[in-house]
Design an enzyme around this catalytic site. Structure first.
Site, short mmCIF file in Angstrom:
data_model
loop_
_atom_site.label_atom_id
_atom_site.label_comp_id
_atom_site.label_asym_id
_atom_site.label_seq_id
_atom_site.Cartn_x
_atom_site.Cartn_y
_atom_site.Cartn_z
N ILE A 59 61.86 125.54 20.65
CA ILE A 59 63.03 125.93 21.45
C ILE A 59 62.62 126.24 22.88
CG2 ILE A 59 64.82 127.68 21.71
CD1 ILE A 59 64.89 127.90 18.66
N GLY A 60 61.53 127.05 23.00
CA GLY A 60 61.06 127.40 24.34
C GLY A 60 60.65 126.17 25.12
N ASP A 116 33.29 130.59 24.29
CA ASP A 116 33.24 130.79 25.74
C ASP A 116 33.80 132.16 26.11
OD1 ASP A 116 32.64 130.21 28.37
OD2 ASP A 116 34.49 129.11 28.73
#
Length: 605
Positions: free
Chosen positions: A282-283, A442
């Site tokens: 949706i976003g 990392d």
């Protein structure tokens, strides 16, 4: 009236005495770290010998943890009969418990002077202190004050090889408790995110009785890790009660405490994953359509270096323009409109622009969900580029605070310690509670972001890789990537990757946090001083001199020297050349949590 005036003081007097008549034991609260205190008002020296009997059967809890994770090792540590321990926990005598599994311990509790206790002996190890023995080895079943009082040691330091007596915290039921049907008292070890009601329900005990047994009330019911809570029992506890599934702790309190397989978490994450992935879709739709309509890229506000991407910020357009645009898109449902309107209050989002295949990264990010990991909240593909939408950390990267200090940009001791705990918590989740386990690879101060409350969140998690192969260790013949100064020697020399790679980087990160120097400035002189601290025989007077040279001057000495020394010892263990000599991140998390609890207890005291 005269009779009332006469009787009232008597009633008040009897009411004042009622806790004494009930013989409630005072809960220890945060007094466990005040090692020089001899005040037993909060039972730091032990529970008062006020029961119906001077000797009784009592019970303790203990959480299995290497090297004390078997029937034999726990029995030896706590000086109990191994046969009795195996019987009450319904396991064979050669059983090995899962990490953090709660173990029931039957003890004979006896009066020793004024206090109840069950005694065991312990041989002091290198770097031990009274506090570490009480809170680390015995997990809070004793206190530094009680150990000092029991052994009457006249030196400040403890020396390796010394045999000491450790009084374990137990108690016998009082006459009033016995009349109420209480036959046993269990000393329950409190851990993170627990409260009286939940602990009482584990053993089928009324919460009011547990509160009364510890001189607590509904208005004053806070309990803390590394303390004991007395639970009044009619019958002996059973293994079923302590092995029944427990609800996970709050997300902000650390990683799950269960020592079981990650598969047990699947039912919880299925629902979270489904809802989270829907939110991403949706976003992403809203963002993609919005960017397409506006015909513009997000405005760059904040940039951090990355080999594959650029971090950017996007500022929400004026409400009128946004709503006008939304109304013009007939293909978007009313649900999406409502969602967009509901998110109007969100001013900022972190955008990562990427090229190429990002599905593997997105797949991983939709499966993880933890407070101390930056959350992916949306995905968009626009004009040949992927845009990954992350939560926004308003205080930027940790490296920014280390490199650009000013009067307004100084992290205090408590903030630095909380950041270290947060990072350890996030790594523990990756190493222990994702399926399969993942290695970040990392970890560095640029990849640690701080929110508005200065809580740390690890970023660039999407580039993590699974811990494959035997014991999570395998060889890379090429493609050695990472950040200079954080990469472990076995990785640089032979391409070996394991969770201990993150542990090494974490040691460097904490060194930066304490010294206030970025990794590139940790020169040979500083390295030499660190080595002196790590090589010291934990004589506080000498160690504190070295610590004073190393600590960030901007702290102006506002830190507990003994705890700072413990942190440098922890760093030394993280930076061991042999990865097998480094601690697991879960052990690091537990140690840092104890130090943080000690710091905040001292502040309260």
């Amino acid at each position: 009236m005269k009779y009332s005036q006469f009787i009232s003081p008597v009633c008040i007097f009897l009411f004042t005495l009622s806790p004494v008549i009930l013989s409630q034991q005072p809960y220890i609260k945060r007094a466990t770290t005040l090692c020089d205190s001899k005040n037993n008002s909060t039972s730091v020296l032990g529970y008062t010998c006020n029961g119906l009997n001077h000797t009784c059967q009592a019970y303790l809890t203990f959480r299995a943890k290497t090297p004390f994770n078997s029937v034999s090792s726990i029995s030896t540590l706590l000086a109990v009969n191994s046969s009795h321990l195996s019987q009450i926990n319904s396991v064979p005598e050669n059983a090995i418990f899962e990490t953090n599994q709660m173990v029931l311990v039957p003890v004979t509790c006896s009066c020793s002077g004024q206090y109840y206790q069950a005694n065991t002996s312990y041989i002091v190890q290198h770097s031990d202190t009274h506090l570490l023995i009480a809170n680390n080895t015995f997990q809070g079943l004793s206190t530094c004050q009680a150990i000092r009082a029991q052994n009457k040691i006249h030196t400040k330091n403890l020396y390796s090889g010394t045999r000491i007596t450790v009084p374990l915290r137990c108690a016998c039921a009082t006459k009033n408790q016995s009349d109420d049907g209480v036959n046993y008292l269990l000393s329950y070890l409190v851990t993170w995110g627990q409260y009286v009601q939940r602990i009482s329900s584990i053993f089928g005990v009324d919460t009011g009785r547990t509160l009364a047994a510890n001189s607590l009330s509904e208005q004053d019911s806070n309990i803390y890790p590394f303390t004991t809570l007395l639970v009044p029992l009619r019958n002996p506890p059973s293994s079923f009660q302590v092995t029944a599934p427990q609800p996970p702790p709050p997300r902000t309190s650390g990683p799950p405490q269960s020592g079981g397989s990650s598969r047990k978490l699947i039912p919880v994450f299925v629902g979270a994953l489904g809802g989270g992935f829907l939110a991403l879709i949706i976003g992403g739709i809203v963002l993609c359509v919005y960017l397409g309509k506006k015909g513009q890229k997000p405005k760059p506000v904040l940039t951090t270096e990355s080999s594959e991407s650029v971090e950017k910020q996007i500022v929400k357009e004026e409400n009128e323009d946004s709503l006008e645009f939304l109304e013009s898109i007939s293909s978007i449902s009313q649900y999406l409109k409502d969602l967009f309107i509901a998110q109007r209050s969100m001013d900022f989002a972190a955008i990562k622009k990427k090229n190429g295949d990002v599905l593997k990264e997105i797949n991983l990010l939709t499966k993880i969900n933890h407070f101390n990991l930056i959350r992916l909240s949306g995905v968009c593909f626009n004009e040949g580029n992927w845009y990954l939408v992350y939560e926004y950390a308003s205080n930027g990267s940790l490296s920014h605070w280390i490199q650009e200090k000013s009067d307004q940009k100084i992290l205090n001791w408590d903030q630095r310690l909380q950041i270290a705990v947060d990072v350890a918590t996030g790594l523990t989740y990756l190493h222990c509670y994702t399926s399969p386990p993942h290695i970040h690879k990392d970890l560095n101060s640029s990849n640690v972001l701080l929110d508005r409350d200065f809580r740390a969140k690890i970023s660039n998690v999407g580039l993590a890789r699974t811990a494959e192969g035997q014991e999570g260790l395998f060889t890379l013949t090429r493609h050695i990537v990472g950040t200079k100064g954080y990469m472990a020697p076995e990785y640089l020399a032979n391409g070996l990757v394991s969770p201990k790679l993150d542990v090494y980087a974490f040691g460097i990160l904490v060194l930066e946090i304490l010294t206030g120097k970025e990794v590139s400035l940790l020169n040979e002189e500083v390295d030499m001083q660190v080595s002196e601290v790590l090589a010291s025989d934990f004589h506080e007077e000498d160690g504190q001199v070295y610590v004073g040279k190393l600590m960030d001057p901007s702290l102006h000495g506002n830190y507990p020297e003994e705890l700072a020394l413990l942190l440098f010892k922890l760093i030394g263990n993280c930076l061991k050349k042999d990865p097998s000599d480094r601690p697991n991140i879960d052990d690091i998390f537990q140690s840092l949590s104890r130090i943080l609890t000690t710091t905040r207890s001292d502040c309260v005291g």
